[in-house]
Design an enzyme around this catalytic site. Sequence first.
Site, PDB file in Angstrom:
ATOM      1  N   HIS A  46       1.263  26.403  30.369  1.00 45.19           N
ATOM      2  CA  HIS A  46       2.392  26.240  31.276  1.00 45.19           C
ATOM      3  C   HIS A  46       2.978  27.568  31.746  1.00 45.19           C
ATOM      4  CE1 HIS A  46       2.372  21.949  30.993  1.00 45.19           C
ATOM      5  NE2 HIS A  46       2.587  21.948  29.691  1.00 45.19           N
ATOM      6  N   ARG A  71      -1.870  30.078  23.518  1.00 41.31           N
ATOM      7  CA  ARG A  71      -2.007  28.645  23.768  1.00 41.31           C
ATOM      8  C   ARG A  71      -2.928  28.496  24.973  1.00 41.31           C
ATOM      9  NH1 ARG A  71       2.482  24.007  25.119  1.00 41.31           N
ATOM     10  NH2 ARG A  71       2.990  25.348  26.884  1.00 41.31           N
ATOM     11  N   GLU A 147       1.174  15.638  20.776  1.00 41.54           N
ATOM     12  CA  GLU A 147       2.018  15.406  21.953  1.00 41.54           C
ATOM     13  C   GLU A 147       1.918  13.990  22.508  1.00 41.54           C
ATOM     14  OE1 GLU A 147       2.146  19.268  24.448  1.00 41.54           O
ATOM     15  OE2 GLU A 147       0.025  19.043  23.900  1.00 41.54           O
ATOM     16  N   ASP A 173       6.615  16.778  25.576  1.00 38.55           N
ATOM     17  CA  ASP A 173       5.596  15.762  25.858  1.00 38.55           C
ATOM     18  C   ASP A 173       5.695  14.585  24.894  1.00 38.55           C
ATOM     19  OD1 ASP A 173       3.878  16.392  28.135  1.00 38.55           O
ATOM     20  OD2 ASP A 173       3.424  18.227  27.050  1.00 38.55           O
TER      21      ASP A 173
END
Length: 263
Positions: A46, A71, A147, A173
């Site tokens: 993200h 990540r 998630e 999430d």
Amino acid sequence: MRRNKLKELIQENTPIINGWLAIPSSYSAEIVGHQGYDAVTVDLQHGMIDFASALTMLQALSATPAVPLVRVQHNDPAQIMRMLDAGAYGIICPMISTAEQAAHFVAACRYPPYGVRSFGPARGLLYGGADYPQHANQAILTLAMIETREGLANLDAILATDGLDGVFIGPNDLSLTLTGSAIAESQHPDMLAAVERVVSRCRERQKLAGIFCTSGDAARLRIEQGFQFVTPANDVMQLGRAARVAIAQARGTSAPTTGASGY
């Protein structure tokens, strides 16, 4: 090989405070790495970060005391292996919902015979040392993100994955899928139960329990709940928050709790 101090902190049952980078800047990475975090994660999922930026950020983090983590965007062996070759000392993998996906993820982080990682450590040798290939399987940290409802239902099987160090809750999430609203510190009963389930199962299996938080205070509360790996907001959130406070102080007003972006 350079030690991965996160592994030692896990063995000592000492909470790990993890920084989080979404801004593609080696200078920002260097600054954050010197602030006292145990680890700093470069966010390719993200964050606004491509491989070239991630490489320079990992190089900057190498000059700091923080352990460099990444990540990845998704459970893609090619990207996982590339980020390890670039010098990441651990991988956080999003959207792990089954034991098969967890095994697929871990295999990409381990050299044969314990995995399928292709040999070509590149910066791994520069950061880790000449004997990196002999010790990387033990040193690299692997965290699977929980998630989804499916991931929560399969938590026990995921935690049983050989070579997986622990799980990391993506609270927005997970909250979205369980309650219909993406709220990191949601007090919805279903979310509270999910968080407690993750903490208790990790404790039983002696696996690391991690979670993203929106502030230092929230991170402290998560540690008190039993989490061993906490992220007290990312660089974007912290930058926005600091700016709002400074502006409010200059104007003699109260700072708004969030900016236009929600951060």
